[in-house]
Write a protein that holds these residues in place. Structure first.
Motif, short mmCIF file in Angstrom:
data_model
loop_
_atom_site.label_atom_id
_atom_site.label_comp_id
_atom_site.label_asym_id
_atom_site.label_seq_id
_atom_site.Cartn_x
_atom_site.Cartn_y
_atom_site.Cartn_z
N THR A 43 -7.47 1.93 -7.74
CA THR A 43 -7.36 0.75 -6.88
C THR A 43 -7.17 1.07 -5.39
O THR A 43 -7.31 0.19 -4.55
N ALA A 44 -6.84 2.34 -5.08
CA ALA A 44 -6.38 2.65 -3.71
C ALA A 44 -7.43 2.31 -2.64
O ALA A 44 -7.09 1.78 -1.59
N GLY A 45 -8.67 2.62 -2.93
CA GLY A 45 -9.68 2.44 -1.88
C GLY A 45 -10.32 1.06 -1.87
O GLY A 45 -11.24 0.82 -1.08
N LEU A 46 -9.85 0.17 -2.71
CA LEU A 46 -10.53 -1.13 -2.83
C LEU A 46 -10.20 -2.05 -1.66
O LEU A 46 -9.10 -1.99 -1.11
N PRO A 47 -11.13 -2.95 -1.31
CA PRO A 47 -10.81 -3.94 -0.28
C PRO A 47 -9.68 -4.86 -0.76
O PRO A 47 -9.50 -5.04 -1.96
N ASP A 48 -8.97 -5.43 0.19
CA ASP A 48 -7.81 -6.27 -0.15
C ASP A 48 -8.16 -7.41 -1.10
O ASP A 48 -7.39 -7.73 -2.00
N ALA A 49 -9.33 -8.01 -0.91
CA ALA A 49 -9.72 -9.15 -1.77
C ALA A 49 -9.83 -8.70 -3.23
O ALA A 49 -9.44 -9.43 -4.14
N GLU A 50 -10.35 -7.50 -3.43
CA GLU A 50 -10.50 -6.98 -4.79
C GLU A 50 -9.12 -6.61 -5.38
O GLU A 50 -8.86 -6.85 -6.55
N ARG A 51 -8.26 -6.06 -4.54
CA ARG A 51 -6.89 -5.77 -5.00
C ARG A 51 -6.18 -7.05 -5.41
O ARG A 51 -5.47 -7.10 -6.42
N THR A 52 -6.37 -8.09 -4.63
CA THR A 52 -5.75 -9.38 -4.95
C THR A 52 -6.29 -9.91 -6.27
O THR A 52 -5.55 -10.42 -7.11
N ARG A 53 -7.60 -9.77 -6.48
CA ARG A 53 -8.20 -10.24 -7.73
C ARG A 53 -7.60 -9.49 -8.92
O ARG A 53 -7.19 -10.10 -9.91
N ILE A 54 -7.51 -8.17 -8.81
CA ILE A 54 -6.95 -7.36 -9.91
C ILE A 54 -5.49 -7.76 -10.15
O ILE A 54 -5.05 -7.91 -11.29
N ARG A 55 -4.76 -7.95 -9.05
CA ARG A 55 -3.35 -8.34 -9.20
C ARG A 55 -3.24 -9.67 -9.96
O ARG A 55 -2.42 -9.81 -10.86
N ARG A 56 -4.09 -10.62 -9.62
CA ARG A 56 -4.02 -11.94 -10.27
C ARG A 56 -4.36 -11.84 -11.76
O ARG A 56 -3.79 -12.54 -12.58
N VAL A 57 -5.31 -10.99 -12.08
CA VAL A 57 -5.79 -10.92 -13.46
C VAL A 57 -4.89 -10.02 -14.32
O VAL A 57 -4.57 -10.35 -15.45
N ASP A 58 -4.51 -8.88 -13.76
CA ASP A 58 -3.92 -7.82 -14.58
C ASP A 58 -2.42 -7.63 -14.44
O ASP A 58 -1.84 -6.85 -15.20
N VAL A 59 -1.81 -8.28 -13.46
CA VAL A 59 -0.40 -8.00 -13.22
C VAL A 59 0.41 -9.31 -13.19
O VAL A 59 -0.02 -10.30 -12.59
N GLY A 60 1.55 -9.29 -13.86
CA GLY A 60 2.49 -10.41 -13.79
C GLY A 60 3.80 -9.91 -13.20
O GLY A 60 4.21 -8.78 -13.47
N HIS B 17 0.83 -1.20 0.00
CA HIS B 17 0.00 0.00 0.00
C HIS B 17 0.87 1.25 0.00
O HIS B 17 1.86 1.32 0.72
N GLN B 18 0.46 2.25 -0.77
CA GLN B 18 1.10 3.56 -0.71
C GLN B 18 0.48 4.34 0.46
O GLN B 18 -0.61 4.00 0.92
N ASP B 19 1.18 5.38 0.93
CA ASP B 19 0.63 6.23 1.99
C ASP B 19 -0.31 7.28 1.42
O ASP B 19 -1.21 7.76 2.09
N ALA B 20 -0.06 7.67 0.16
CA ALA B 20 -0.96 8.61 -0.52
C ALA B 20 -0.80 8.39 -2.01
O ALA B 20 0.19 7.83 -2.47
N GLY B 21 -1.79 8.85 -2.77
CA GLY B 21 -1.73 8.73 -4.22
C GLY B 21 -2.60 7.59 -4.72
O GLY B 21 -3.21 6.86 -3.93
N GLU B 22 -2.63 7.46 -6.03
CA GLU B 22 -3.54 6.49 -6.65
C GLU B 22 -2.81 5.64 -7.70
O GLU B 22 -1.92 6.15 -8.40
N VAL B 23 -3.17 4.39 -7.76
CA VAL B 23 -2.66 3.49 -8.81
C VAL B 23 -3.85 3.09 -9.68
O VAL B 23 -4.83 2.55 -9.17
N PHE B 24 -3.77 3.41 -10.97
CA PHE B 24 -4.81 3.01 -11.92
C PHE B 24 -4.27 1.84 -12.75
O PHE B 24 -3.20 1.96 -13.35
#
Ligand SMILES: Nc1ncnc2c1ncn2[C@@H]1O[C@H](COP(=O)(O)OP(=O)(O)OP(=O)(O)O)[C@@H](O)[C@H]1O
Length: 231
Positions: free
Chosen positions: A77-94, A64-71
């Motif tokens: 993505t900043a305000g999303l619950p951890d489960a949703e961040r994990t889902r996005i990470r699995r789908v969109d990031v390698g 997590h960043q202390d401030a700012g936004e990651v699109f």
């Protein structure tokens, strides 16, 4: 005819990250802005300890960043619950790291199949895609080899295949060739560049290797906690 402008696969806005250590405060990222378009490769070249890994971890929603936004793909993505961040990470990031982190008891093909099966693909579908990707990376004759039976460069190419197995939008690589001799590093970088061209991935590659960095579309560095374009 209307032209379609390239889209940012990854955009960081005003990222701040500080670490508190006892009485001290380390301000690592101070309002960093950074965007990577689809199909673009960017080398992140900066001295040790300036925050390259921190930036990649934040971009990949591992930290997590202390401030700012990651699109990612235009979605905040900043305000999303951890489960949703994990889902996005699995789908969109390698991710690719300096050390391959392949599972030693599985073959090259199985290592590339695993993330796909975790996402719900059948064994047959995952096997077909793994074979295709490994073939693309010059490993058609190494499918059944376990990591311990592969060279360092081959292991890293399997790790790259695994990272892109689920067709992410963004590939983040932290010193992917740091553990390899120059010739092998060259080979792995070439494989990475080809994948970026072929798939429209956005890739950010932290490296100390200036020669390899010169072959990426762009080069950026970190200066006083900001991302600065190198020309
Ligand atoms: N969890 C933590 N707690 C305190 N300080 C940390 C933590 N993680 C990283 N740091 C500090 O933040 C700074 C940036 O670390 P980071 O790993 O992002 O650097 P880097 O540029 O990737 O370095 P290298 O090229 O050596 O891998 C370093 O000075 C490090 O000591």
């Amino acid at each position: 005819m209307p032209t379609t402008s390239p889209r940012a696969a990854l955009r960081l806005e005003g990222i701040e990250r500080r670490y508190v250590q006892g009485e001290g405060r380390l301000e690592i990222l101070r309002g960093a802005d950074f965007a990577v378009m689809e199909g673009q490769s960017v080398a992140l070249v900066a001295p040790s300890g300036t925050g390259k890994s921190t930036l990649l971890h934040i971009a990949g929603l591992l930290e997590h960043q202390d401030a700012g936004e990651v699109f990612i793909g235009g979605n905040a993505t900043a305000g999303l619950p951890d489960a949703e961040r994990t889902r996005i990470r699995r789908v969109d990031v390698g991710f690719v790291y300096q050390f391959h982190h392949l599972l030693p008891e599985f073959s090259a093909q199985e290592n590339v199949m695993l993330p796909q099966m975790i996402r719900g693909l059948s064994r047959r579908e995952a096997a077909t895609r793994a074979k295709e990707l490994l073939g693309y990376l010059g490993l058609a004759k190494r499918l059944e080899h376990r990591p311990g039976e592969l060279s360092g460069g081959e292991q890293q190419r399997v790790a790259i295949a695994r990272a892109v197995a689920n067709a992410p939008r963004v590939l983040l690589a932290d010193e992917p060739t740091g553990n390899l001799d120059p010739h092998t590093a060259d080979h792995v970088f070439h494989a990475l560049s080809q994948l970026v061209e072929a798939t429209g991935l956005a890739a950010v590659i932290a490296t100390h290797n200036l020669e390899l960095a010169s072959r990426m579309h762009r080069r950026v560095t970190l200066q006083e906690g900001q991302v600065v374009e190198l020309v």
